[in-house]
Design a protein around this motif. Structure first.
Motif, PDB file in Angstrom:
ATOM      1  N   ARG A   1       0.848  -1.199   0.000  1.00  0.00           N
ATOM      2  CA  ARG A   1       0.000   0.000   0.000  1.00  0.00           C
ATOM      3  C   ARG A   1       0.884   1.250   0.000  1.00  0.00           C
ATOM      4  O   ARG A   1       1.892   1.304   0.662  1.00  0.00           O
ATOM      5  CB  ARG A   1      -0.884  -0.036   1.242  1.00  0.00           C
ATOM      6  CG  ARG A   1      -1.899   1.075   1.288  1.00  0.00           C
ATOM      7  CD  ARG A   1      -2.916   0.783   2.407  1.00  0.00           C
ATOM      8  NE  ARG A   1      -4.135   1.503   2.198  1.00  0.00           N
ATOM      9  CZ  ARG A   1      -5.058   1.241   1.273  1.00  0.00           C
ATOM     10  NH1 ARG A   1      -4.882   0.240   0.459  1.00  0.00           N
ATOM     11  NH2 ARG A   1      -6.148   1.968   1.160  1.00  0.00           N
ATOM     12  N   ARG A   2       0.518   2.248  -0.799  1.00  0.00           N
ATOM     13  CA  ARG A   2       1.196   3.530  -0.966  1.00  0.00           C
ATOM     14  C   ARG A   2       2.483   3.442  -1.796  1.00  0.00           C
ATOM     15  O   ARG A   2       3.158   4.439  -1.969  1.00  0.00           O
ATOM     16  CB  ARG A   2       1.463   4.200   0.392  1.00  0.00           C
ATOM     17  CG  ARG A   2       0.171   4.590   1.087  1.00  0.00           C
ATOM     18  CD  ARG A   2       0.333   5.484   2.290  1.00  0.00           C
ATOM     19  NE  ARG A   2       1.666   5.636   2.806  1.00  0.00           N
ATOM     20  CZ  ARG A   2       2.026   5.431   4.062  1.00  0.00           C
ATOM     21  NH1 ARG A   2       1.144   5.036   4.940  1.00  0.00           N
ATOM     22  NH2 ARG A   2       3.265   5.630   4.456  1.00  0.00           N
ATOM     23  N   ASP A   3       2.843   2.239  -2.310  1.00  0.00           N
ATOM     24  CA  ASP A   3       3.964   2.135  -3.252  1.00  0.00           C
ATOM     25  C   ASP A   3       3.496   2.646  -4.606  1.00  0.00           C
ATOM     26  O   ASP A   3       2.300   2.835  -4.840  1.00  0.00           O
ATOM     27  CB  ASP A   3       4.421   0.676  -3.407  1.00  0.00           C
ATOM     28  CG  ASP A   3       5.289   0.212  -2.251  1.00  0.00           C
ATOM     29  OD1 ASP A   3       5.705   1.057  -1.440  1.00  0.00           O
ATOM     30  OD2 ASP A   3       5.549  -1.004  -2.170  1.00  0.00           O
ATOM     31  N   GLU A   4       4.459   2.865  -5.487  1.00  0.00           N
ATOM     32  CA  GLU A   4       4.144   3.306  -6.844  1.00  0.00           C
ATOM     33  C   GLU A   4       4.803   2.353  -7.834  1.00  0.00           C
ATOM     34  O   GLU A   4       5.983   2.066  -7.729  1.00  0.00           O
ATOM     35  CB  GLU A   4       4.686   4.721  -7.078  1.00  0.00           C
ATOM     36  CG  GLU A   4       4.454   5.240  -8.477  1.00  0.00           C
ATOM     37  CD  GLU A   4       5.002   6.643  -8.676  1.00  0.00           C
ATOM     38  OE1 GLU A   4       5.726   6.858  -9.662  1.00  0.00           O
ATOM     39  OE2 GLU A   4       4.720   7.517  -7.825  1.00  0.00           O
ATOM     40  N   LEU A   5       4.004   1.853  -8.772  1.00  0.00           N
ATOM     41  CA  LEU A   5       4.548   1.049  -9.871  1.00  0.00           C
ATOM     42  C   LEU A   5       4.815   1.993 -11.028  1.00  0.00           C
ATOM     43  O   LEU A   5       3.908   2.667 -11.514  1.00  0.00           O
ATOM     44  CB  LEU A   5       3.578  -0.054 -10.297  1.00  0.00           C
ATOM     45  CG  LEU A   5       4.011  -0.860 -11.528  1.00  0.00           C
ATOM     46  CD1 LEU A   5       5.353  -1.554 -11.287  1.00  0.00           C
ATOM     47  CD2 LEU A   5       2.950  -1.868 -11.911  1.00  0.00           C
ATOM     48  N   LEU A   6       6.059   2.042 -11.457  1.00  0.00           N
ATOM     49  CA  LEU A   6       6.487   2.955 -12.517  1.00  0.00           C
ATOM     50  C   LEU A   6       6.902   2.151 -13.744  1.00  0.00           C
ATOM     51  O   LEU A   6       7.678   1.203 -13.637  1.00  0.00           O
ATOM     52  CB  LEU A   6       7.670   3.795 -12.020  1.00  0.00           C
ATOM     53  CG  LEU A   6       8.274   4.803 -12.988  1.00  0.00           C
ATOM     54  CD1 LEU A   6       7.264   5.898 -13.331  1.00  0.00           C
ATOM     55  CD2 LEU A   6       9.534   5.414 -12.384  1.00  0.00           C
ATOM     56  N   VAL A   7       6.371   2.525 -14.907  1.00  0.00           N
ATOM     57  CA  VAL A   7       6.757   1.892 -16.168  1.00  0.00           C
ATOM     58  C   VAL A   7       7.131   2.983 -17.169  1.00  0.00           C
ATOM     59  O   VAL A   7       6.656   4.106 -17.074  1.00  0.00           O
ATOM     60  CB  VAL A   7       5.631   1.007 -16.747  1.00  0.00           C
ATOM     61  CG1 VAL A   7       5.332  -0.187 -15.850  1.00  0.00           C
ATOM     62  CG2 VAL A   7       4.368   1.801 -17.010  1.00  0.00           C
TER      63      VAL A   7
ATOM     64  N   GLY B   1      -4.265  -0.066  -3.163  1.00  0.00           N
ATOM     65  CA  GLY B   1      -3.693   1.195  -2.693  1.00  0.00           C
ATOM     66  C   GLY B   1      -2.340   1.509  -3.302  1.00  0.00           C
ATOM     67  O   GLY B   1      -1.574   2.312  -2.771  1.00  0.00           O
ATOM     68  N   VAL B   2      -2.031   0.874  -4.444  1.00  0.00           N
ATOM     69  CA  VAL B   2      -0.772   1.098  -5.151  1.00  0.00           C
ATOM     70  C   VAL B   2      -1.032   2.068  -6.302  1.00  0.00           C
ATOM     71  O   VAL B   2      -2.012   1.938  -7.028  1.00  0.00           O
ATOM     72  CB  VAL B   2      -0.199  -0.234  -5.694  1.00  0.00           C
ATOM     73  CG1 VAL B   2       1.059   0.010  -6.514  1.00  0.00           C
ATOM     74  CG2 VAL B   2       0.074  -1.199  -4.553  1.00  0.00           C
TER      75      VAL B   2
END
Length: 184
Positions: free
Chosen positions: A55-61, A85-86
């Motif tokens: 939760r509260r992490d960010e997946l970046l591509v 919550g990502v």
């Protein structure tokens, strides 16, 4: 956000090193990768990446086409991330990001999805062509000029017949005759 996690996969046989560097420049503290595969669903790096997100992490591509082989998979993956919550963020399609910092109108989102769908179709086509070549098949439409027709065309050309005459005799286009004789 707790941390920024990047993900990319090889596309078109080009390595993922450029994408990894770009993700790290954008703040990714960890980057998961997958190698090009004949099976687009076989991506252990993506499974590890998604499992590592909290939760509260960010997946970046770099681009959404690296995350998903098709639009339906992208939508379900982003929906699942949102439920957990990502945050999802794409460097090349800001309209598809789920961050509150980049508000996009419905038109922008639909346009981004349309461009993504085109890119995914191109990626799929190129992967199919590579796979066909690896199996010894030539992608595309079969040539009208069979070995038999090429032999006849050579013989007629040796008798100083014009390309257009040979094409009429064989029932093919003049350019097909020229290409076949040039290639052989």
């Amino acid at each position: 956000m707790s941390r920024i996690v990047g993900y990319t996969r090889e596309i078109d046989g080009a390595g993922a090193a450029g994408d990894v560097a770009e993700l790290e420049r954008a703040g990714a503290v960890q980057v998961f990768t997958d190698v090009a595969s004949d099976k687009p669903r076989d991506r252990p790096g993506l499974a590890q990446c998604l499992a590592s997100l909290a939760r509260r992490d960010e997946l970046l591509v770099v681009s959404s086409d690296r995350l998903s082989p098709n639009l339906a998979h992208l939508v379900s993956t982003v929906a699942d991330l949102t439920d957990r919550g990502v945050v999802f963020r794409s460097l090349s399609e800001p309209a598809l990001c789920t961050t509150a910092e980049i508000p996009a109108g419905p038109g922008e989102v639909l346009l981004a999805l349309q461009h993504l769908q085109r890119r995914l179709r191109g990626v799929e086509t190129r992967a199919g062509m590579v796979s066909a070549s690896a199996q010894g098949r030539h992608p595309g439409r079969p040539s009208v000029m069979t070995e038999e027709r090429i032999a006849i065309a050579r013989e007629l050309r040796n008798h100083d017949r014009s390309f257009s005459h040979i094409a009429r005799v064989l029932g093919v286009s003049t350019s097909a005759v020229q290409r076949a004789l040039r290639a052989s």
